[in-house]
Write a protein that holds these residues in place. Structure first.
Motif, mmCIF file in Angstrom:
data_model
loop_
_atom_site.group_PDB
_atom_site.id
_atom_site.type_symbol
_atom_site.label_atom_id
_atom_site.label_comp_id
_atom_site.label_asym_id
_atom_site.label_seq_id
_atom_site.Cartn_x
_atom_site.Cartn_y
_atom_site.Cartn_z
ATOM 1 N N ASP A 9 87.030 56.091 71.358
ATOM 2 C CA ASP A 9 86.523 54.629 71.170
ATOM 3 C C ASP A 9 87.730 54.108 70.283
ATOM 4 O O ASP A 9 87.799 54.316 69.180
ATOM 5 C CB ASP A 9 85.411 54.746 70.588
ATOM 6 C CG ASP A 9 84.592 53.270 69.954
ATOM 7 O OD1 ASP A 9 85.484 52.374 70.247
ATOM 8 O OD2 ASP A 9 83.648 53.382 69.696
ATOM 9 N N THR A 11 87.651 51.450 68.681
ATOM 10 C CA THR A 11 87.271 50.675 67.715
ATOM 11 C C THR A 11 87.090 51.543 66.269
ATOM 12 O O THR A 11 86.828 51.171 65.316
ATOM 13 C CB THR A 11 85.892 50.099 67.655
ATOM 14 O OG1 THR A 11 84.741 50.895 67.761
ATOM 15 C CG2 THR A 11 85.801 49.095 68.908
ATOM 16 N N ALA A 35 84.423 44.702 72.473
ATOM 17 C CA ALA A 35 84.257 45.718 71.668
ATOM 18 C C ALA A 35 84.885 45.718 70.072
ATOM 19 O O ALA A 35 84.108 45.997 69.092
ATOM 20 C CB ALA A 35 84.435 47.096 72.159
ATOM 21 N N ARG A 38 83.282 42.695 68.047
ATOM 22 C CA ARG A 38 81.904 43.334 67.605
ATOM 23 C C ARG A 38 82.113 44.184 66.412
ATOM 24 O O ARG A 38 81.609 43.977 65.329
ATOM 25 C CB ARG A 38 81.053 44.002 68.675
ATOM 26 C CG ARG A 38 80.476 42.986 69.600
ATOM 27 C CD ARG A 38 79.412 43.424 70.754
ATOM 28 N NE ARG A 38 80.184 44.415 71.447
ATOM 29 C CZ ARG A 38 80.755 44.314 72.455
ATOM 30 N NH1 ARG A 38 80.877 43.045 72.939
ATOM 31 N NH2 ARG A 38 81.249 45.500 73.166
ATOM 32 N N ALA A 39 83.025 45.264 66.461
ATOM 33 C CA ALA A 39 83.002 46.166 65.405
ATOM 34 C C ALA A 39 83.822 45.429 64.237
ATOM 35 O O ALA A 39 83.476 45.859 63.369
ATOM 36 C CB ALA A 39 83.951 47.359 65.987
#
Length: 172
Positions: A9, A11, A35, A38-39
């Motif tokens: 991932d 992020t 993603a 958002r993170a």
């Protein structure tokens, strides 16, 4: 320069800079772009707005790259790049190579030593993951002498089906 790939991932990567497979608006979207936004939280969107207002009034062009802070991400910077979209007729591998080259140049400019890349354009933009892997690894290797501050490049791939292409390109 050390080059490696793994499934993960992006992020959560602990690197100096993560590369965002952004859309030209820099305002977030789906896939890696969504993603990361958002993170990172609202600070990333605010920095993208400032970047658009200061330099990229019409949006970030395909193949270009620009850096912002990383908000709540463990990285220090996010380097945004817009990959070519095959569905829109953007089929020139040089455009794809430019994303990787310009991202590394921007990483060097900000002083990043480690950079995490996704498989730019291999998702909804329709590029074959094997082609993306080959272009990405070849471009990173060719650009390495021009970006001496960058010591490590990680290709962080969401699934094993894409990872296998990057592992082949790195080994190859």
């Amino acid at each position: 320069m050390q080059i490696r790939g793994h499934q993960g991932d992006i992020t959560t990567e602990r690197v100096d800079a993560v590369v965002n497979a952004a859309n030209s608006t820099l305002m977030g979207g789906g896939g890696v772009d969504g993603a990361l936004h958002r993170a990172a939280g609202p600070d990333l969107l605010e920095e993208c707005r400032r970047l658009r207002a200061a330099r990229w009034h019409e949006g970030l062009p395909v193949g270009e790259a620009a850096a912002t802070g990383a908000g709540r991400l463990p990285a220090r910077w996010v380097i945004h790049t817009v990959g070519p979209n095959r569905h829109l007729g953007q089929t020139d591998p040089d455009l794809l190579a430019s994303c990787f080259r310009r991202s590394l140049e921007v990483a060097h400019e900000v002083g990043a030593r480690s950079v995490a890349f996704p498989a730019i354009s291999a998702g909804v933009y329709g590029w074959d993951p094997a082609v993306v892997a080959g272009v990405a690894v070849e471009t990173v290797r060719a650009t390495a002498p021009d970006v001496p501050s960058v010591e490590e490049v990680r290709f962080v791939l969401f699934g094993p089906d894409v990872l296998v292409h990057f592992e082949r390109a790195i080994a190859g």
